[in-house]
Design an enzyme around this catalytic site. Structure first.
Site, PDB file in Angstrom:
ATOM      1  N   SER A 261      82.497  93.795  71.285  1.00 24.76           N
ATOM      2  CA  SER A 261      81.099  94.118  70.738  1.00 24.76           C
ATOM      3  C   SER A 261      80.834  95.102  71.782  1.00 24.76           C
ATOM      4  O   SER A 261      81.191  95.403  72.750  1.00 24.76           O
ATOM      5  CB  SER A 261      80.162  92.852  70.560  1.00 24.76           C
ATOM      6  OG  SER A 261      79.659  92.543  71.840  1.00 24.76           O
ATOM      7  N   LYS A 262      79.741  96.124  71.239  1.00 23.97           N
ATOM      8  CA  LYS A 262      79.158  97.211  71.949  1.00 23.97           C
ATOM      9  C   LYS A 262      78.704  96.879  73.389  1.00 23.97           C
ATOM     10  O   LYS A 262      78.886  97.492  74.438  1.00 23.97           O
ATOM     11  CB  LYS A 262      77.811  97.765  71.142  1.00 23.97           C
ATOM     12  CG  LYS A 262      77.745  99.113  71.288  1.00 23.97           C
ATOM     13  CD  LYS A 262      76.900  99.691  70.307  1.00 23.97           C
ATOM     14  CE  LYS A 262      76.573 100.860  70.379  1.00 23.97           C
ATOM     15  NZ  LYS A 262      75.738 101.650  69.396  1.00 23.97           N
ATOM     16  N   ARG A 263      78.396  95.505  73.528  1.00 20.44           N
ATOM     17  CA  ARG A 263      77.634  95.115  74.749  1.00 20.44           C
ATOM     18  C   ARG A 263      78.737  95.020  76.046  1.00 20.44           C
ATOM     19  O   ARG A 263      78.466  95.412  76.982  1.00 20.44           O
ATOM     20  CB  ARG A 263      77.306  93.591  74.721  1.00 20.44           C
ATOM     21  CG  ARG A 263      75.668  93.693  74.645  1.00 20.44           C
ATOM     22  CD  ARG A 263      75.024  92.290  73.929  1.00 20.44           C
ATOM     23  NE  ARG A 263      75.244  92.229  72.645  1.00 20.44           N
ATOM     24  CZ  ARG A 263      75.753  90.989  72.286  1.00 20.44           C
ATOM     25  NH1 ARG A 263      75.960  90.161  73.279  1.00 20.44           N
ATOM     26  NH2 ARG A 263      75.986  90.816  71.082  1.00 20.44           N
ATOM     27  N   GLY A 265      81.280  97.072  76.523  1.00 17.99           N
ATOM     28  CA  GLY A 265      81.717  98.403  76.713  1.00 17.99           C
ATOM     29  C   GLY A 265      81.914  99.160  75.456  1.00 17.99           C
ATOM     30  O   GLY A 265      81.357  98.977  74.692  1.00 17.99           O
TER      31      GLY A 265
END
Ligand code: GLU
Length: 505
Positions: A261-263, A265
């Protein structure tokens, strides 16, 4: 046999996730391998998630990646979207009337119902279910509302949603082409919201209606939609429609097995392209994340992928997104590239690193103001082609070529057990030898021959000559070999750098 038709149905949320790149690649390959149609449909019914410009962005990335489709949403030269195909519109927000018609049909046939429950009530209900450790599920309060009651609430303009009326008896089954037989107890299926209070359909209703009307034969998509599929099957049955085939692709995972997920990286394809990964390498990488070629081969062109891809090679377990493998693949593709092409791709990174700037049809070296041409840049890039993993590294790795003065510690000039004096003497020997060289003789083979002779004549070890030379020319611990570097630098710079080395010691 029915024509194979496959769609990629992204929601325009602003960027293309690398997991979605894999989904669209598999969709595309499955369609192409089977001579089917490939369609791009935009699922923009979640107004809160819509990001301006994201449809255009998405279309451009698919185009750049070479994943062609024949129907759906396209972008013209002026960056305006247009649509093509016999089953349009292909943007869901332009199909609201269609969904309305089918919702009415479901309500009429008692497969769907009005639900007037307030957010507060639903929140309470969920909290209680959590406390009792029950799966969150609508409790059916509005299932039994009478006609008059419904009319009254509608007249009072009470906000409502439309829910699927799941008959809670029995089972729903289907064969997933990846996961095999799936059988779900109907009592575990929620009365899914089909139309929201803003009059927009939910994903579930819109995708079923569209997949049917667009004659999609195979619904291929990410595993996160697997739990929704029984609801979709109930909808197909309610409408009396033929049920398509389903294939769900596993999730991409971080090395710690958490969902990518975006969190954690970068997850946007754009980020990877900006970092200097080649599109061919990215496609090849995502191909292998979850598809097994059943041979040792690892490098596949798009044409080879189309020829080889089949769903039987798609894994059932989550695939780890391992960027080391991506680096390795990228390096393989860089090595295979034509050096002109590679140089073209590297130029923006050299400019960004402030090493050169464009000057008419040539380039100016920022540090020395010299003008160089593309041919010279090619020779610089060729030096690094074998070692490069990402285009974005190029600025750092060839900086030494363009620098006016190298910045390094003098100790670096000294190889193993030599003394500073030895290093200095050897640099002087090289200097004297090369001083008499014609500029035209400054070629790596020739330099190699002459310096090897010099090593022998003076009974030295190769490292005692080549190490100080290489460091004097590059100022680096690791670099391409001294002969190749010397050839690219040319006589004048080589002699100057050797002299600077001598002075340093
Ligand atoms: N709009 C959904 C998504 O972006 C598509 C799911 C599907 O392919 O059915 O994930």
């Amino acid at each position: 046999m029915k024509k194979i038709r496959v769609r990629f149905a992204p929601s325009p949320t602003g960027y293309l996730h690398v997991g979605s790149l894999r989904t669209v690649l598999y969709d595309y390959l499955f369609a192409k391998h089977n001579g089917g149609d490939f369609i791009l449909r935009i699922e923009d019914t979640d107004k809160a998630r819509y990001v301006e410009g994201s449809i255009e962005n998405l279309v451009k990335i698919l185009d750049f990646m070479g994943l062609e489709y024949s129907e759906g949403v396209f972008v013209d030269k002026d960056n305006k979207t247009f649509q093509k195909g016999d089953f349009g519109p292909y943007i869901q927000s332009e199909r609201l009337d269609i969904y309305k018609k089918y919702i009415d049909e479901l309500i009429k046939n008692d497969y769907a119902y009005y639900c007037f429950c307030s957010q507060e009530r639903l929140g309470e209900m969920r909290k209680n279910q959590q406390l009792q450790k029950l799966a969150p599920m609508y409790d059916g309060k509005c299932r039994g509302l009478g006609k008059d009651e419904i009319q009254k609430l509608l007249d009072e303009k009470t906000p409502y949603v439309i829910r699927l009326k799941v008959s809670k008896e029995g089972f729903t089954e289907f064969d997933d082409l990846i996961y095999g037989k799936i059988k779900i107890e109907n009592k575990t299926i929620d009365d899914q919201v089909l139309m929201k209070s803003d009059g927009f359909p939910t994903y579930h209703l819109a995708s079923v209606v569209d997949d049917h009307l667009m004659e999609i034969s195979h619904v291929t998509r990410a595993e996160e939609w697997l739990p929704s599929t029984p609801k979709h099957i109930l909808l197909y049955k309610a409408f009396g429609w033929e049920i398509p085939q389903f294939a769900h692709f596993t999730l991409l995972l971080n090395p710690d097995k958490s969902k990518l997920s975006k969190r954690q990286g970068d997850v946007a394809v754009e980020d990877y392209l900006n970092k200097g990964y080649l599109k061919e390498a990215l496609l090849n990488f995502v191909l292998l994340l979850g598809w097994n070629p059943k041979t040792e081969e690892e490098i596949f062109s798009l044409a080879e992928m189309i020829e080889r891809f089949d769903l039987s090679g798609v894994n059932k377990t989550g695939a780890i997104f391992n960027t080391e493998k991506l680096d390795w693949l990228n390096g393989m593709y860089i090595r295979k590239m034509d050096v002109s092409e590679l140089t073209k791709l590297c130029v923006p990174y050299l400019i960004e690193a402030n090493l050169i700037e464009e000057k008419d049809t040539r380039y100016k070296i920022q540090d020395t103001n010299e003008l160089i041409d593309f041919e010279y840049l090619k020779r610089v890039i060729a030096l690094e082609q074998e070692r490069m993993k990402k285009l974005s590294e190029i600025g750092e790795s060839v900086k030494f070529i363009f620098s006016d003065k190298l910045d390094y510690e003098k100790e670096l000039l000294i190889w193993k057990k030599m003394t500073a004096e030895d290093a200095k003497n050897n640099l002087q020997l090289i200097f004297d030898e090369l001083s008499s060289f014609e500029e035209n003789d400054f070629q790596s083979e020739k330099l190699q021959e002459v310096l090897n002779n010099l090593v022998e004549k003076n009974s030295l070890k190769r490292g005692e000559v080549l190490w100080p030379l290489r460091v004097a020319l590059t100022g680096l611990k690791g670099s391409p070999g001294p002969f190749e570097v010397a050839e690219v630098l040319g006589k004048e710079k080589v002699l100057r750098r050797i002299k600077e080395g001598i002075v340093k010691i």
